[in-house]
Design a protein around this motif. Structure first.
Motif, mmCIF file in Angstrom:
data_model
loop_
_atom_site.group_PDB
_atom_site.id
_atom_site.type_symbol
_atom_site.label_atom_id
_atom_site.label_comp_id
_atom_site.label_asym_id
_atom_site.label_seq_id
_atom_site.Cartn_x
_atom_site.Cartn_y
_atom_site.Cartn_z
ATOM 1 N N HIS A 337 0.839 -1.195 0.000
ATOM 2 C CA HIS A 337 0.000 0.000 0.000
ATOM 3 C C HIS A 337 0.879 1.252 0.000
ATOM 4 O O HIS A 337 1.918 1.293 0.663
ATOM 5 N N ARG A 338 0.451 2.253 -0.713
ATOM 6 C CA ARG A 338 1.160 3.529 -0.703
ATOM 7 C C ARG A 338 0.817 4.285 0.577
ATOM 8 O O ARG A 338 -0.354 4.417 0.935
ATOM 9 N N THR A 339 1.844 4.789 1.240
ATOM 10 C CA THR A 339 1.581 5.546 2.469
ATOM 11 C C THR A 339 0.897 6.878 2.163
ATOM 12 O O THR A 339 0.206 7.422 3.025
ATOM 13 N N GLU A 340 1.077 7.397 0.965
ATOM 14 C CA GLU A 340 0.343 8.601 0.572
ATOM 15 C C GLU A 340 -1.161 8.326 0.591
ATOM 16 O O GLU A 340 -1.958 9.174 1.003
ATOM 17 N N ALA A 353 -1.596 12.097 9.947
ATOM 18 C CA ALA A 353 -0.323 11.388 9.961
ATOM 19 C C ALA A 353 0.248 11.500 8.556
ATOM 20 O O ALA A 353 -0.156 10.758 7.660
ATOM 21 N N PRO A 354 1.149 12.438 8.311
ATOM 22 C CA PRO A 354 1.599 12.723 6.947
ATOM 23 C C PRO A 354 2.542 11.666 6.389
ATOM 24 O O PRO A 354 3.143 10.878 7.123
ATOM 25 N N SER A 355 2.666 11.675 5.070
ATOM 26 C CA SER A 355 3.527 10.739 4.354
ATOM 27 C C SER A 355 4.614 11.507 3.620
ATOM 28 O O SER A 355 4.372 12.574 3.068
ATOM 29 N N GLY A 356 5.834 10.960 3.606
ATOM 30 C CA GLY A 356 6.917 11.593 2.869
ATOM 31 C C GLY A 356 8.265 11.227 3.437
ATOM 32 O O GLY A 356 8.388 10.340 4.285
ATOM 33 N N SER A 357 9.294 11.930 2.970
ATOM 34 C CA SER A 357 10.640 11.754 3.519
ATOM 35 C C SER A 357 11.026 12.926 4.409
ATOM 36 O O SER A 357 12.060 12.883 5.070
ATOM 37 N N PHE A 358 10.213 13.974 4.402
ATOM 38 C CA PHE A 358 10.329 15.083 5.345
ATOM 39 C C PHE A 358 11.730 15.710 5.366
ATOM 40 O O PHE A 358 12.287 15.982 6.419
ATOM 41 N N TYR A 359 12.279 15.902 4.194
ATOM 42 C CA TYR A 359 13.583 16.521 3.997
ATOM 43 C C TYR A 359 14.739 15.659 4.513
ATOM 44 O O TYR A 359 15.887 16.091 4.472
ATOM 45 N N ALA A 360 14.449 14.459 4.993
ATOM 46 C CA ALA A 360 15.515 13.537 5.385
ATOM 47 C C ALA A 360 15.748 12.572 4.226
ATOM 48 O O ALA A 360 15.614 11.355 4.351
ATOM 49 N N LEU A 361 16.110 13.133 3.079
ATOM 50 C CA LEU A 361 16.245 12.345 1.858
ATOM 51 C C LEU A 361 17.293 11.248 1.985
ATOM 52 O O LEU A 361 17.081 10.112 1.559
ATOM 53 N N GLU A 362 18.450 11.604 2.545
ATOM 54 C CA GLU A 362 19.524 10.614 2.654
ATOM 55 C C GLU A 362 19.102 9.456 3.541
ATOM 56 O O GLU A 362 19.396 8.289 3.236
ATOM 57 N N GLY A 402 -8.001 -3.826 1.296
ATOM 58 C CA GLY A 402 -7.394 -4.677 0.260
ATOM 59 C C GLY A 402 -6.970 -3.885 -0.961
ATOM 60 O O GLY A 402 -6.357 -2.832 -0.876
ATOM 61 N N THR A 403 -7.343 -4.390 -2.122
ATOM 62 C CA THR A 403 -6.882 -3.790 -3.369
ATOM 63 C C THR A 403 -7.411 -2.372 -3.546
ATOM 64 O O THR A 403 -6.837 -1.581 -4.270
ATOM 65 N N ASP A 404 -8.510 -2.022 -2.853
ATOM 66 C CA ASP A 404 -9.027 -0.654 -2.975
ATOM 67 C C ASP A 404 -8.050 0.353 -2.409
ATOM 68 O O ASP A 404 -8.077 1.531 -2.772
ATOM 69 N N ALA A 405 -7.194 -0.060 -1.495
ATOM 70 C CA ALA A 405 -6.255 0.862 -0.862
ATOM 71 C C ALA A 405 -4.901 0.848 -1.527
ATOM 72 O O ALA A 405 -4.007 1.586 -1.158
ATOM 73 N N ARG A 406 -4.717 -0.002 -2.541
ATOM 74 C CA ARG A 406 -3.400 -0.113 -3.165
ATOM 75 C C ARG A 406 -3.155 1.021 -4.136
ATOM 76 O O ARG A 406 -4.076 1.538 -4.751
ATOM 77 N N GLY A 407 -1.837 1.384 -4.236
ATOM 78 C CA GLY A 407 -1.484 2.421 -5.180
ATOM 79 C C GLY A 407 -1.235 1.844 -6.552
ATOM 80 O O GLY A 407 -1.243 0.647 -6.752
#
Length: 407
Positions: A337-340, A353-362, A402-407
């Motif tokens: 599942h995509r966290t987005e 509850a946000p999704s991303g890398s939050f500027y901690a790319l490395e 299930g599949t409804d939540a998949r990206g």
């Protein structure tokens, strides 16, 4: 004295909207006393700092009180407290100033655990100065960054080590005091990103051994700007670019232009609000802050245990926050599942509850998550058990789609 969560939450107007906030690592909600302090500063006469007219005296008082408050919070000397627009801006400013003393062949050490604001200013400054950048890695399996990881990157020409006191992505709290010791033995300076750390743990800059410690009040219930603490004697040795007529006195030497007086008033109020969570009115503000952070750590620790047990019962949830010593901030991925998508699903239920890398790319890349990162769940002093239960229920429902939540 117990931790009165009900009374605390009643002082945070934004919580009345009903959202369960797990976005504290990106910025906390604001208590009423902080809002009132900002409004009061703007309601009274306010001018350029001075000692003549009321507006001048008000501005001077605001700055002095804010420096004292932040010094109490950080265990620093008020004369070494520098205010700036943001932690990022302060780090860029100091990177340029320090790089002016570097020579080709020198090197700086940065880590893959850090927020980019404590990486890119140094790598860019090093490149311009002809210096080598040495990267310290953390263990993606455990989330740990050790002193040995730093020691292995030091050389006889290391001029600066930049490291986070707590990862804003996975919460890892490296052993800063030990890192400071080996950094200083190598003859280098230590620049510590304490933006995430200062929201969850008592800070003692001297005990940590940080030559520079930067943080952001909006991470601990205050307004949006940055603060840097350093020894006044060290600041005296640095010559930043500045306007000719502006003062050369430390710490004002590093504060370019007029300060945001209303935000500084709010910062003092935020520190006082935090201190009010500690033992009664007795004792110094520094002592009450120490007591307050004991209670905050206990409160957040209980909720983290509750959250982690709930997550362990859910299918396909991977928690990437695994270090032995860490803040109550969890990075999740949800197999298949995509966290987005999870973020948007939870938002529809009033859970942030946000999704991303939050500027901690490395760090995100080191974890094998690319630039997408994961779902970040951060606890704050005002987080309740009900908030945690709403999040867990929301995640369970999302995963059951299930599949409804998949990206």
């Amino acid at each position: 004295m117990t931790y009165d969560l009900t009374a605390l939450r009643a002082q945070v107007p934004a919580l009345a909207a009903g959202t369960a906030h797990f976005d504290g690592p990106g910025g906390t909600q604001t208590p009423l006393p902080v809002i009132e302090a900002i409004a009061a500063a703007l309601s009274r006469p306010l001018s350029i700092r001075g000692d003549g007219l009321p507006g001048e005296r008000n501005a001077e008082t605001v700055v002095v009180e804010a420096r004292r408050a932040m010094a109490d919070l950080l265990g620093a000397d008020p004369a070494g407290v520098v205010f700036g627009r943001s932690a990022t801006q302060l780090t860029y400013d100091f990177s340029r100033t320090l790089a002016a003393t570097w020579s080709p062949g020198d090197d700086v050490v940065v880590t893959r655990l850090d927020h980019d604001a404590n990486i890119r200013p140094w790598t860019q400054a090093a490149e311009r100065a002809g210096c080598t950048v040495r990267w310290a890695d953390f263990d993606p399996a455990t989330g740990e960054l050790t002193a040995d990881d730093i020691r292995d990157r030091l050389s006889g020409r290391t001029r600066l080590v930049a490291v986070t006191a707590a990862s804003n992505l996975i919460g890892t709290m490296p052993p800063i005091a030990e890192i400071a010791r080996i950094t200083h033995e190598a003859g280098a300076l230590l620049y510590v990103d304490g933006v995430h750390y200062a929201a969850h743990a008592p800070v003692d800059v001297e005990a940590l051994g940080a030559d520079f410690f930067v943080c952001s009040p909006y991470k601990f219930l205050g307004p949006h700007h940055g603060v840097l603490a350093a020894r006044p004697a060290l600041l005296e040795t640095l010559r930043p670019d500045k306007l000719l007529p502006s003062t050369d006195v430390v710490p004002e030497r590093f504060e370019l232009g007029t300060l945001p007086y209303e935000f500084l008033a709010g910062t003092r109020a935020a520190v006082d609000f935090l201190a009010g969570l500690g033992d009664g009115p007795g004792g110094s503000r520094r002592e009450r802050l120490a007591s307050a952070f004991e209670r905050i750590e206990e409160h957040e620790g209980v909720l983290r245990d509750r959250l982690e047990k709930g997550l362990a019962a859910l299918p396909r949830v991977t928690v990437h926050s695994r270090a032995a010593r860490r803040t109550p901030t969890l990075l999740l991925t949800l197999g298949g599942h995509r966290t987005e998508d999870a973020y948007r699903f939870l938002a529809g239920r009033g859970v942030h509850a946000p999704s991303g890398s939050f500027y901690a790319l490395e760090a995100s890349r080191r974890l094998g998550l690319g630039d997408a990162g994961g779902l970040r769940v951060g606890l704050a002093p005002y987080t309740s058990g009900e908030d945690v239960d709403r999040l867990l229920t929301g995640l369970s429902d999302f995963l059951e789609r299930g599949t409804d939540a998949r990206g």
